[in-house]
Enzyme design. Structure first.
Site, PDB file in Angstrom:
ATOM      1  CD  GLU A  52      -2.958  -1.104   2.222  1.00 43.68           C
ATOM      2  OE1 GLU A  52      -4.170  -1.003   2.028  1.00 43.68           O
ATOM      3  OE2 GLU A  52      -2.477  -1.273   3.341  1.00 43.68           O
ATOM      4  CB  CYS A  54       2.619   7.626   3.176  1.00 47.52           C
ATOM      5  SG  CYS A  54       2.907   6.443   4.506  1.00 47.52           S
ATOM      6  CB  CYS A  88       6.269  -5.248   9.530  1.00 50.62           C
ATOM      7  SG  CYS A  88       7.438  -4.286  10.524  1.00 50.62           S
ATOM      8  CB  CYS A 110       4.524  -2.511  16.976  1.00 47.03           C
ATOM      9  SG  CYS A 110       6.235  -2.021  16.648  1.00 47.03           S
ATOM     10  CB  CYS A 159       1.526  -1.657  14.113  1.00 50.05           C
ATOM     11  SG  CYS A 159       1.829  -1.227  12.389  1.00 50.05           S
ATOM     12  N   GLY A 211       6.132  -1.859   6.865  1.00 50.63           N
ATOM     13  CA  GLY A 211       7.521  -2.295   6.914  1.00 50.63           C
ATOM     14  C   GLY A 211       8.400  -1.375   7.732  1.00 50.63           C
ATOM     15  CD  GLU A 212      12.192  -0.055  11.179  1.00 50.23           C
ATOM     16  OE1 GLU A 212      11.176   0.343  11.775  1.00 50.23           O
ATOM     17  OE2 GLU A 212      13.170   0.680  10.964  1.00 50.23           O
ATOM     18  CB  SER A 264       8.791   6.428  10.288  1.00 53.10           C
ATOM     19  OG  SER A 264       8.247   6.215  11.569  1.00 53.10           O
ATOM     20  CB  SER A 302       7.792   4.390  16.192  1.00 56.49           C
ATOM     21  OG  SER A 302       7.456   4.793  14.885  1.00 56.49           O
ATOM     22  CG  LEU A 303       9.714   7.146  22.720  1.00 58.62           C
ATOM     23  CD1 LEU A 303      11.005   6.348  22.691  1.00 58.62           C
ATOM     24  CD2 LEU A 303       9.979   8.561  23.238  1.00 58.62           C
ATOM     25  CG  HIS A 304       4.664   4.228  19.809  1.00 58.30           C
ATOM     26  ND1 HIS A 304       4.243   5.385  19.181  1.00 58.30           N
ATOM     27  CD2 HIS A 304       5.032   3.375  18.816  1.00 58.30           C
ATOM     28  CE1 HIS A 304       4.344   5.225  17.866  1.00 58.30           C
ATOM     29  NE2 HIS A 304       4.824   4.035  17.615  1.00 58.30           N
ATOM     30  CG  ASN A 350      -5.348   5.840  13.154  1.00 61.31           C
ATOM     31  OD1 ASN A 350      -6.185   6.707  13.362  1.00 61.31           O
ATOM     32  ND2 ASN A 350      -4.129   6.136  12.711  1.00 61.31           N
ATOM     33  CB  CYS A 389      -0.343   5.978  11.511  1.00 62.76           C
ATOM     34  SG  CYS A 389       0.101   7.567  10.868  1.00 62.76           S
TER      35      CYS A 389
HETATM   36  N1  SAH Z   1       8.254   0.689  10.966  1.00 66.61           N
HETATM   37  C1  SAH Z   1       8.325   2.118  10.975  1.00 66.61           C
HETATM   38  C2  SAH Z   1       7.442   2.719   9.928  1.00 66.61           C
HETATM   39  C3  SAH Z   1       5.951   2.684  10.226  1.00 66.61           C
HETATM   40  S1  SAH Z   1       5.431   4.322  10.357  1.00 66.61           S
HETATM   41  C4  SAH Z   1       8.049   2.639  12.356  1.00 66.61           C
HETATM   42  O1  SAH Z   1       7.728   1.844  13.228  1.00 66.61           O
HETATM   43  O2  SAH Z   1       8.207   3.823  12.604  1.00 66.61           O
HETATM   44  C5  SAH Z   1       3.872   4.188  11.004  1.00 66.61           C
HETATM   45  C6  SAH Z   1       3.693   4.936  12.316  1.00 66.61           C
HETATM   46  O3  SAH Z   1       2.368   4.682  12.775  1.00 66.61           O
HETATM   47  C7  SAH Z   1       4.617   4.421  13.395  1.00 66.61           C
HETATM   48  O4  SAH Z   1       4.967   5.443  14.275  1.00 66.61           O
HETATM   49  C8  SAH Z   1       3.722   3.413  14.067  1.00 66.61           C
HETATM   50  O5  SAH Z   1       4.163   3.095  15.350  1.00 66.61           O
HETATM   51  C9  SAH Z   1       2.407   4.125  14.072  1.00 66.61           C
HETATM   52  N2  SAH Z   1       1.267   3.232  14.254  1.00 66.61           N
HETATM   53  C10 SAH Z   1       1.256   1.899  14.109  1.00 66.61           C
HETATM   54  N3  SAH Z   1       0.037   1.397  14.368  1.00 66.61           N
HETATM   55  C11 SAH Z   1      -0.752   2.446  14.669  1.00 66.61           C
HETATM   56  C12 SAH Z   1      -2.135   2.564  14.994  1.00 66.61           C
HETATM   57  N4  SAH Z   1      -2.926   1.508  15.031  1.00 66.61           N
HETATM   58  N5  SAH Z   1      -2.600   3.818  15.207  1.00 66.61           N
HETATM   59  C13 SAH Z   1      -1.796   4.885  15.123  1.00 66.61           C
HETATM   60  N6  SAH Z   1      -0.503   4.826  14.818  1.00 66.61           N
HETATM   61  C14 SAH Z   1       0.034   3.615  14.595  1.00 66.61           C
END
Ligand code: SAH
Length: 343
Positions: free
Chosen positions: A90, A103, A110, A114, A117, A160-161, A192, A215-217, A291, A334
């Protein structure tokens, strides 16, 4: 067969020389592929017929097949594109004040798994090649002519990463930068990562000043371990060291993405921990409201919780933005991108 869309301008020149051609033919072919968006050697009308034929025998032009195109609100378009081996990837077109952003995905599936995701839920299938990453943007660009505006920004934030497919991802960015092609400045590109520390350090030395988004979270290793398996390998202190190194080497402020999930990481206490952690890092925080994905019970926080969270960070002088979820209505937001067409 040469994967001709993966070649940088210099490599394409050498390839032409290897075919007994003058090197300027390389620039011509590069522009046909990356600027004029041509998919057949026969359409490269300033090349001699013999050369067109020879190219057809020695090289191929990667072309993803657009399986579907879904328009959402505010100019968002989600494309499902098929690779030669029937994998679906996509790519999303988004429209902001400052232009069109593409994007792009870097892998089919992947490995990172996580918990929140969609992309990793069905595991990893394969890396995309450079030309497969590049062609996602070229297909969007070709379609964009309908909207009379060019791609101005590239973000490797799809499935993907990117740092787990390092060479192909970085080469794709160099191809987007080439003046004979889209000519997009590195400052308008973002990579990212979930936090692959060696990849971040390598990217810092690459000489391409792209924005790094991490992506810290979560602000503690305890919580981050639960959300992102990668944290057990590269815990937060190591990750922040790598981010500081990136900033030093590139002079660019690092963005920290923080997906806000109700009752998981959205409390005022979490916000204060995050503020403390990023104090003095010259960081920028991008809050992403969670999301929903099918596999998880996680919930999107209320606007009120988001605002409180943002306010705490701002009061601690950490510049914070909230990401607009442009693609939510087309399942292109995302974390909602996935390798199989299942919607
Ligand atoms: N693998 C990379 C690229 C993905 S970018 C990374 O982890 O950064 C997509 C971004 O959306 C990342 O910050 C990811 O953590 C975030 N993301 C993943 N699932 C999500 C969700 N369900 N809702 C909102 N953000 C999400």
């Amino acid at each position: 067969m040469e994967d001709i869309k993966s070649l940088l301008p210099d490599e394409l020149k050498s390839f032409m020389v290897s075919l007994g051609q003058p090197s300027y033919r390389g620039s011509q072919v590069f522009s046909w592929l990356h600027k004029h968006l041509v998919y057949s050697f026969d359409d490269m009308t300033n090349l001699p017929l013999g050369l067109r034929k020879r190219l057809g025998e020695t090289a191929f032009i990667t072309s993803l097949n657009i399986l579907s195109r879904t328009e959402g609100r505010k100019g968002t378009v989600k494309y499902l594109m098929e690779t030669y081996d029937k994998n679906a990837v996509e790519a999303v077109r988004m429209e902001y004040k400052y232009g069109i952003t593409a994007c792009l995905s870097t892998q089919v599936g992947c490995k990172m798994a996580c918990s929140f995701c969609a992309s990793g839920q069905s595991g990893f299938i394969r890396n995309l090649t450079t030309s497969e990453i590049v062609d996602q943007a070229l297909k969007i660009q070709k379609d964009v002519s309908r909207f009379s505006s060019d791609i101005g920004n590239i973000v490797l934030m799809g499935t993907g990463e990117p740092l787990d497919n390092y060479e192909a991802s970085v080469k794709a960015l160099r191809l987007f930068n080439a003046k004979e092609g889209l000519g997009i400045s590195f400052r308008r590109m973002a990579v990212s990562t979930c936090g692959l520390v060696p990849g971040i350090r390598r990217l810092a030395e690459e000489g391409i000043p792209v924005t790094l988004s991490i992506s810290l979270h979560a602000a503690t290793d305890d919580l981050r371990d639960k959300l992102m398996p990668i944290n057990r390998r590269y815990p937060i202190p190591e990750l922040l060291d790598a981010a500081a190194f990136y900033r030093e080497r590139t002079g660019r402020r690092v963005t920290f993405e923080y997906t806000v999930i109700q009752d998981v990481n959205d409390s005022p206490a979490c916000a204060r921990q995050l503020a403390k952690l990023l104090q003095g890092q010259m960081a920028h925080v991008n809050l992403i409201p969670f999301n929903p994905i099918d596999e998880r019970e996680f919930v999107r926080p209320t606007i009120h919780r988001m605002n409180t969270f943002q306010k705490i960070l701002e009061e601690a002088s950490i510049p914070t933005t909230v990401r607009r979820d442009l693609g939510l209505d087309v399942h292109a937001a995302c974390g909602q991108l996935r390798p199989r067409y299942c919607r």
